[in-house]
Design an enzyme around this catalytic site. Structure first.
Site, PDB file in Angstrom:
ATOM      1  N   CYS A  60       0.816  -1.218   0.000  1.00  0.00           N
ATOM      2  CA  CYS A  60       0.000   0.000   0.000  1.00  0.00           C
ATOM      3  C   CYS A  60       0.851   1.271   0.000  1.00  0.00           C
ATOM      4  CB  CYS A  60      -0.976   0.008   1.182  1.00  0.00           C
ATOM      5  SG  CYS A  60      -0.222  -0.365   2.764  1.00  0.00           S
ATOM      6  N   TYR A  61       2.158   1.119   0.233  1.00  0.00           N
ATOM      7  CA  TYR A  61       3.063   2.267   0.181  1.00  0.00           C
ATOM      8  C   TYR A  61       4.267   1.892  -0.685  1.00  0.00           C
ATOM      9  CZ  TYR A  61       0.333   4.135   4.067  1.00  0.00           C
ATOM     10  OH  TYR A  61      -0.685   4.604   4.854  1.00  0.00           O
TER      11      TYR A  61
END
Length: 399
Positions: free
Chosen positions: A139-140
């Site tokens: 997600c990052y």
């Protein structure tokens, strides 16, 4: 005599009587405490001094693609990034490094600049270089970020200071044979000088020694904007020995402060550096004291001759250092004190002129109707002990 609600009503109607703490002392001396207390609604106190236990919370906003910051430097100053993807905490005393991200430097490679300077630059509207590396996750996915930020280009930017407004402090001297570079500044050998940091009768918490009218939630003047007492400060020690007038004989109460840095003014927030010690932050803080009754003004009437601080020898490298006894703030402000029969010149770390200006600025804000007082939501603790770490080793059984 009156409540904070009644005082706020008078502030809103432009009828409040507000004195600076110096005006209050003069009026109490001229009229007597009883008569003066009937006239005044609020007394404003102020200080402008180094407060290294300060820092700023910064939210950068998410990038595209997003990054979860692992390590970040702002103009070379390391900011803590361990509590949110793009949230940072920048400590005022964190030192700037001249090298690249990830380098470990020391000595001459450390700049005479730090977190306090970066905070002051952001408040002044200047741009600051940001360099960050990230944890790469699903997600990052972003691994690095290099950009510039300013006050207008970040979301939240507020000071959260774990320890400010010491209620009294020490006087530093050096009985050794070489100069010492300390958080009080340079101390010359063989009792060459004495440095004190508290302002005595001007100091906010010495005018409310038992913390009866301020507490958690009290609204204050912080860096030119509005701030609040958020909690007790670190090293809060209200059990310090006290004189009959209830003022402590050494470091005692402290407070943690919070306030929106986007509202603050460069005049009242300045980075500073202590030679061979490190960076800090000069900060203007003003505390309004509601005169709820005669006893509150009686405490505000205290004078420098009735306030004392311990003279501590920094040449002894221990947590508990020997002292040369107590001296009054009247003696300190005279420019010299006597130590073992010798005359030692004195100097303040805080600015008396700018501290007065803080109290005046706060008074003007109240008189203009733009600053009302708040009722504390809880008192500051009165029973905190001071716990040192060096006593624990003997109690740990590692067999």
């Amino acid at each position: 005599m009156r409540t904070i609600a009644e005082i706020n009503d008078k502030i809103c109607r432009g009828q409040a009587v507000v004195w600076t703490v110096e005006e209050a002392k003069a009026q109490a001396a001229e009229r007597g405490v009883t008569a003066a207390a009937k006239l005044v609604d609020v007394v404003t106190t102020g200080t402008f001094e180094p407060m290294e236990a300060s820092g700023a919370i910064i939210n950068l906003g998410h990038t595209d693609p997003p990054i979860k910051i692992r390590e970040c430097r702002l103009d070379g100053v390391l900011a803590y990034a361990g509590f949110g993807a793009v949230d940072l905490y920048l400590g005022a005393s964190q030192v700037a490094e001249a090298g690249r991200l990830g380098d470990s430097l020391e000595g001459d490679e450390l700049r005479d600049r730090g977190g306090g300077h970066v905070i002051a630059d952001l408040i002044a509207g200047k741009s600051v270089q940001l360099r960050a590396s990230g944890y790469v996750t699903d997600c990052y996915p972003r691994a690095a970020l290099e950009t510039t930020i300013s006050r207008e280009r970040i979301n939240q930017f507020y000071l959260f200071n774990p320890r400010n407004l010491y209620q009294n402090f020490i006087v530093g001297v050096n009985g050794g044979d070489r100069p010492l570079f300390t958080y009080l500044g340079p101390l010359q050998p063989r009792l060459g000088n004495a440095v004190y940091s508290n302002l005595g009768e001007l100091s906010p918490l010495l005018n409310d020694p038992d913390l009866q009218v301020i507490g958690i939630g009290s609204r204050i003047f912080l860096g030119g904007g509005v701030g609040y007492i958020a909690w007790e400060g670190t090293q809060h020690f209200p059990l310090q020995k006290r004189l009959p007038n209830r003022t402590p004989v050494g470091p005692a109460a402290t407070v943690a402060l919070i306030g929106d840095a986007k509202q603050m003014e460069p005049r009242w927030v300045r980075g500073c550096y202590f030679k061979s010690y490190g960076p800090s932050l000069m900060l203007g803080v003003g505390v309004p004291l509601p005169i709820l009754n005669e006893a509150v003004l009686a405490y505000c009437a205290v004078r420098d001759a009735d306030l004392v601080a311990p003279v501590v020898d920094f040449s002894i490298p221990r947590r508990v250092r020997p002292t040369f006894g107590l001296v009054s703030y009247a003696q300190l402000k005279s420019g010299q004190i006597a130590i073992e029969g010798r005359r030692v010149r004195t100097a303040p770390l805080a600015s008396q002129y700018l501290s007065r200006e803080v109290a005046i600025a706060l008074k003007q804000k109240i008189l203009a109707g733009g600053f009302e007082l708040t009722v504390p939501v809880a008192p500051l603790p009165a029973d905190r002990k001071f716990i040192p770490q060096d006593s624990w080793g003997a109690e740990i059984d590692v067999s």
